[in-house]
Design a protein around this motif. Structure first.
Motif, PDB file in Angstrom:
ATOM      1  N   ARG A 231     -51.316 -32.606 -43.803  1.00 46.84           N
ATOM      2  CA  ARG A 231     -50.398 -31.655 -43.180  1.00 46.84           C
ATOM      3  C   ARG A 231     -51.096 -30.366 -42.770  1.00 46.84           C
ATOM      4  O   ARG A 231     -50.860 -29.867 -41.659  1.00 46.84           O
ATOM      5  CB  ARG A 231     -49.229 -31.377 -44.121  1.00 46.84           C
ATOM      6  CG  ARG A 231     -48.181 -30.447 -43.524  1.00 46.84           C
ATOM      7  CD  ARG A 231     -46.883 -30.482 -44.305  1.00 46.84           C
ATOM      8  NE  ARG A 231     -46.241 -31.782 -44.181  1.00 46.84           N
ATOM      9  CZ  ARG A 231     -45.069 -32.073 -44.728  1.00 46.84           C
ATOM     10  NH1 ARG A 231     -44.421 -31.160 -45.433  1.00 46.84           N
ATOM     11  NH2 ARG A 231     -44.549 -33.274 -44.570  1.00 46.84           N
ATOM     12  N   THR A 235     -51.273 -28.893 -38.949  1.00 40.83           N
ATOM     13  CA  THR A 235     -50.910 -27.512 -38.589  1.00 40.83           C
ATOM     14  C   THR A 235     -52.063 -26.813 -37.889  1.00 40.83           C
ATOM     15  O   THR A 235     -51.861 -26.064 -36.927  1.00 40.83           O
ATOM     16  CB  THR A 235     -50.509 -26.734 -39.855  1.00 40.83           C
ATOM     17  OG1 THR A 235     -49.460 -27.425 -40.526  1.00 40.83           O
ATOM     18  CG2 THR A 235     -50.045 -25.332 -39.504  1.00 40.83           C
ATOM     19  N   LEU A 238     -52.548 -27.010 -34.102  1.00 39.84           N
ATOM     20  CA  LEU A 238     -51.745 -26.156 -33.231  1.00 39.84           C
ATOM     21  C   LEU A 238     -52.516 -24.940 -32.735  1.00 39.84           C
ATOM     22  O   LEU A 238     -52.075 -24.263 -31.810  1.00 39.84           O
ATOM     23  CB  LEU A 238     -50.484 -25.685 -33.976  1.00 39.84           C
ATOM     24  CG  LEU A 238     -49.537 -26.775 -34.466  1.00 39.84           C
ATOM     25  CD1 LEU A 238     -48.410 -26.155 -35.282  1.00 39.84           C
ATOM     26  CD2 LEU A 238     -48.965 -27.565 -33.289  1.00 39.84           C
ATOM     27  N   SER A 242     -51.588 -19.882 -34.398  1.00 40.08           N
ATOM     28  CA  SER A 242     -50.317 -20.471 -34.817  1.00 40.08           C
ATOM     29  C   SER A 242     -50.360 -20.870 -36.289  1.00 40.08           C
ATOM     30  O   SER A 242     -49.379 -20.698 -37.026  1.00 40.08           O
ATOM     31  CB  SER A 242     -49.998 -21.699 -33.960  1.00 40.08           C
ATOM     32  OG  SER A 242     -49.887 -21.340 -32.594  1.00 40.08           O
ATOM     33  N   ALA A 243     -51.501 -21.402 -36.733  1.00 39.00           N
ATOM     34  CA  ALA A 243     -51.623 -21.813 -38.131  1.00 39.00           C
ATOM     35  C   ALA A 243     -51.538 -20.608 -39.072  1.00 39.00           C
ATOM     36  O   ALA A 243     -50.886 -20.669 -40.117  1.00 39.00           O
ATOM     37  CB  ALA A 243     -52.941 -22.556 -38.346  1.00 39.00           C
ATOM     38  N   LEU A 246     -48.073 -19.397 -39.493  1.00 37.00           N
ATOM     39  CA  LEU A 246     -47.279 -20.273 -40.357  1.00 37.00           C
ATOM     40  C   LEU A 246     -47.690 -20.177 -41.826  1.00 37.00           C
ATOM     41  O   LEU A 246     -47.182 -20.907 -42.664  1.00 37.00           O
ATOM     42  CB  LEU A 246     -47.398 -21.726 -39.891  1.00 37.00           C
ATOM     43  CG  LEU A 246     -46.760 -22.042 -38.526  1.00 37.00           C
ATOM     44  CD1 LEU A 246     -47.113 -23.454 -38.084  1.00 37.00           C
ATOM     45  CD2 LEU A 246     -45.247 -21.868 -38.590  1.00 37.00           C
ATOM     46  N   LEU A 248     -50.894 -20.548 -43.083  1.00 40.05           N
ATOM     47  CA  LEU A 248     -51.980 -21.431 -43.490  1.00 40.05           C
ATOM     48  C   LEU A 248     -53.275 -20.638 -43.646  1.00 40.05           C
ATOM     49  O   LEU A 248     -53.620 -19.820 -42.786  1.00 40.05           O
ATOM     50  CB  LEU A 248     -52.180 -22.539 -42.446  1.00 40.05           C
ATOM     51  CG  LEU A 248     -53.217 -23.613 -42.780  1.00 40.05           C
ATOM     52  CD1 LEU A 248     -52.738 -24.470 -43.926  1.00 40.05           C
ATOM     53  CD2 LEU A 248     -53.510 -24.478 -41.558  1.00 40.05           C
TER      54      LEU A 248
END
Length: 351
Positions: A231, A235, A238, A242-243, A246, A248
């Motif tokens: 996962r 992610t 992207l 973006s990661a 989110l 990450l």
């Protein structure tokens, strides 16, 4: 109006603390590949210059039957096919991690140079230290692969690591390692040089239970951690921004992914030598079979096992007297596969 069919299963733990989504097509493909692995395993045990029937194989696996049956099944054929399946699994997983990390289908360990680093480390032990034991060559392979991984990461780092830059730096590093390996071979004694060149082809001939147990231990430790990265890697595909948005930890995921992939590559090289193509092709075949957008690590693992086991079985049966190494068979299959891909791109007008 009918509601769209959900192509996923959701598995929930007690009190819904843990949930797992499983894509139906990926699950079916994984089951089919696992069944194919079992078929190849059985075919490898049955066929050979000394033919054994199915009841004879079963008796030998149970410790019964004749002495010849027990020897050929338990000491010759079973370790070889299990090594092929485990090495293929390690290469398929390693290639899927790198291709997802770099966002490039060429981002496999044998292209970026990590396999070259592990090969160079093992060759230093074989040629310079004159020690070809599994412990020493394994340590050299891990050290060489880790050193190249750190160097490639540092050279590709410019505020962040992009997949395009990682592949370019890795290709250049692979060329330098090829020159270094050629120099090592040229300076070695004739016997050591010949043994090293045979080993570099990549072969499953004469594999024993020692290689099987080493691979089982490495895969038991590394595969769960690699699957846990599925996962985060999805992610990360992207994009870094973006990661990060989110939540990450991008740098941590990259470091863990590279470390796990290097360990898998080094273990496969120690067990069977540097085998080409499997890490490059298995993730791409897995993506097409599962029709997934992410790394699809489970399907890639099983695809790698099937590819190498089938290649080894074909090499044994097509050239029974010569015992062609599996590394040559994978190169031939890889050329055919890439040619098929090129024809497909030509038909679509993309090449």
């Amino acid at each position: 109006m009918k509601a769209p069919v959900n192509p996923q299963w959701t598995v929930r733990g007690r009190r819904d603390r843990v949930s797992l989504r499983v894509r139906r097509r990926a699950a079916f493909v994984a089951c089919a590949l696992a069944a194919l692995c079992l078929v190849v395993l059985l075919a490898s045990l049955l066929t050979g210059q000394f033919s054994i029937s199915v009841p004879g194989v079963l008796r030998a696996l149970a410790g019964e039957g004749t002495l010849q049956q027990r020897y050929f099944v338990n000491d010759v054929r079973l370790p070889r096919v299990l090594t092929a399946l485990l090495v293929g699994a390690a290469l398929g997983t390693s290639g899927a991690i790198f291709q997802s990390l770099s966002g490039n289908p060429l981002g496999s360990p044998d292209i970026i140079g990590f396999n070259g680093g592990a090969t160079a480390g093992a060759l230093v032990c074989i040629i310079v230290l004159h020690d070809s034991s599994l412990l020493v060559t394994g340590s050299g392979a891990v050290a060489g692969g880790a050193a190249v991984a750190v160097l490639v990461y540092l050279l590709a780092y410019r505020a962040e690591v992009t997949g395009y830059r990682l592949v370019l730096v890795g290709v250049g590093m692979n060329a330098l390692l090829g020159a270094g390996i050629a120099y090592l071979l040229s300076r070695a004694e004739l016997t050591d040089s010949l043994n090293a060149q045979i080993w570099m082809v990549g072969s499953l001939n004469g594999r024993s239970w020692d290689e099987v147990w080493i691979l089982l231990v490495v895969l038991a430790l590394v595969l769960p951690a690699a699957m846990a990265l599925s996962r985060p890697l999805l992610t990360l595909e992207l994009g870094s921004d973006s990661a990060v948005s989110l939540g990450l930890s991008v740098h941590s995921v990259r470091r863990w992914a590279i470390a796990l992939s290097v360990l898998l590559s080094a273990a496969s090289i120690v067990a069977a030598g540097p085998i080409s193509f499997v890490a490059l092709a298995a993730p791409q075949i897995a993506k097409r079979l599962a029709r997934s957008v992410g790394p699809s690590l489970v399907v890639s693992t099983l695809t790698g096992s099937c590819l190498l086991a089938i290649a080894d079985l074909v090499s044994q049966r097509v050239f029974p007297a010569a015992q062609m190494p599996a590394g040559i068979a994978t190169i031939v299959l890889g050329g055919l596969y890439l040619g098929w891909l090129l024809l497909g791109e030509l038909r679509r007008g993309r090449a």
